[in-house]
Scaffold this motif. Sequence first.
Motif, mmCIF file in Angstrom:
data_model
loop_
_atom_site.group_PDB
_atom_site.id
_atom_site.type_symbol
_atom_site.label_atom_id
_atom_site.label_comp_id
_atom_site.label_asym_id
_atom_site.label_seq_id
_atom_site.Cartn_x
_atom_site.Cartn_y
_atom_site.Cartn_z
ATOM 1 N N LEU A 279 -35.946 -37.040 -16.009
ATOM 2 C CA LEU A 279 -34.432 -37.709 -14.865
ATOM 3 C C LEU A 279 -35.103 -37.206 -13.301
ATOM 4 N N TRP A 280 -34.518 -37.638 -12.517
ATOM 5 C CA TRP A 280 -34.582 -37.386 -11.259
ATOM 6 C C TRP A 280 -32.742 -36.863 -10.835
ATOM 7 N N ILE A 281 -32.563 -36.718 -10.112
ATOM 8 C CA ILE A 281 -31.275 -35.576 -10.047
ATOM 9 C C ILE A 281 -31.624 -35.602 -7.784
ATOM 10 N N ASP A 282 -30.777 -36.370 -7.032
ATOM 11 C CA ASP A 282 -31.107 -36.234 -5.467
ATOM 12 C C ASP A 282 -30.802 -34.774 -5.567
ATOM 13 N N ALA A 283 -29.627 -34.129 -6.173
ATOM 14 C CA ALA A 283 -29.064 -32.387 -5.419
ATOM 15 C C ALA A 283 -30.402 -31.501 -6.592
ATOM 16 N N LEU A 284 -31.126 -32.046 -7.488
ATOM 17 C CA LEU A 284 -32.003 -31.088 -7.843
ATOM 18 C C LEU A 284 -33.911 -31.003 -7.755
ATOM 19 N N CYS A 285 -34.085 -32.207 -6.863
ATOM 20 C CA CYS A 285 -35.246 -32.760 -7.316
ATOM 21 C C CYS A 285 -35.609 -33.073 -4.977
ATOM 22 N N ILE A 286 -34.252 -32.691 -4.353
ATOM 23 C CA ILE A 286 -34.585 -33.020 -3.446
ATOM 24 C C ILE A 286 -33.990 -31.108 -2.230
ATOM 25 N N LEU A 287 -34.726 -30.837 -1.943
ATOM 26 C CA LEU A 287 -34.493 -29.291 -1.959
ATOM 27 C C LEU A 287 -33.785 -29.513 -0.638
ATOM 28 N N GLN A 288 -32.712 -29.039 -0.408
ATOM 29 C CA GLN A 288 -31.029 -28.896 -0.587
ATOM 30 C C GLN A 288 -30.635 -28.383 1.489
ATOM 31 N N ASP A 289 -31.781 -27.139 1.916
ATOM 32 C CA ASP A 289 -31.605 -26.782 2.708
ATOM 33 C C ASP A 289 -33.534 -27.102 3.836
ATOM 34 N N ASP A 290 -34.193 -27.996 3.176
ATOM 35 C CA ASP A 290 -35.365 -27.910 4.179
ATOM 36 C C ASP A 290 -34.786 -29.702 4.501
ATOM 37 N N LYS A 291 -34.443 -29.264 5.679
ATOM 38 C CA LYS A 291 -34.732 -30.925 6.754
ATOM 39 C C LYS A 291 -35.998 -31.415 6.295
ATOM 40 N N ASN A 292 -37.418 -31.436 6.681
ATOM 41 C CA ASN A 292 -38.046 -32.065 6.193
ATOM 42 C C ASN A 292 -38.171 -32.251 4.550
ATOM 43 N N ASP A 293 -38.091 -31.912 3.982
ATOM 44 C CA ASP A 293 -38.417 -32.249 2.418
ATOM 45 C C ASP A 293 -37.263 -33.387 2.232
ATOM 46 N N TRP A 294 -36.197 -33.170 2.574
ATOM 47 C CA TRP A 294 -35.072 -34.260 2.910
ATOM 48 C C TRP A 294 -35.257 -35.298 2.887
ATOM 49 N N GLN A 295 -36.190 -35.492 3.814
ATOM 50 C CA GLN A 295 -36.190 -36.284 5.524
ATOM 51 C C GLN A 295 -37.711 -37.213 4.175
#
Length: 266
Positions: free
Chosen positions: A126-142
């Motif tokens: 299961l892909w959930i944005d809040a858990l599968c994207i590092l929320q404090d890492d701007k580069n990872d988020w982008q």
Amino acid sequence: MPWKSIKPRTRISGHPLSQKGIRWVKSRLDHCFKHHACSNGLNKLLPARILSFKRSHEGEISIKLVEKPNESGRYAVLSHCWGSQLSFTTMTNNLSDMMQGIPWTELPRTFQDAIRYCLELGIFYLWIDALCILQDDKNDWQIESAKMADIYQNSYISLAATSSDSTTTGCFPKHAPPTNLSIRNNPLLSRGWVFQERVLAPRILHFCNQELVWECGEQTCFECGTLTKDGDRLPALSGLAERMAPFLGKYLTGLWDKSLLRDLTW
Ligand SMILES: [Zn+2]
């Protein structure tokens, strides 16, 4: 076109996790695979970071975040409202813990419900944005946010916590006595989902207040038995639209301003 109210019928399962509810969803999946040209979501490359889970013989569910699984399979995505406070997210300082294992009791109710539903459908990712994207890492988020269109498009099914206004309320509806069903006022929905829903998830299962609603590339279907015409399709997943705005521009009631011309001619 405004949404019409739908009279409830006894065909509604009463709870999405009931045998009747699961049977109804499986019959929709079966129908979609056999009779539609919708993408099947099978053997797709899994997203670079995704939740993996399984249930033991004793019924215990173990969950962990996996990175670069580099394998194909089928996975679900969760569309949900974050609510005013979402404290349970993946950050750089808890990523390794999340990859070791995530205690069930720490997961917000909406995430627990989505995982339980996946297991009922035989889905283990299961892909959930809040858990599968590092929320404090701007580069990872982008990087990861830019892949969202692909992630949705390649999914087997999108589970939409349509009636929930936060991650703590759960996917499944409060059981108000059915009187006059309408899906217009669900928190996750906004008007004008015209273009994106066809570009993104091939199938969406909406957990609405009093019933399940199926939406795929060729059909929108209510658990009470009402089948809508193509022109009556469900409107936007506004939370997703907002989160994609940095890449696609401002969301203009169903269209993105950066691709307005193309969208209008689609
Ligand atoms: Zn279909």
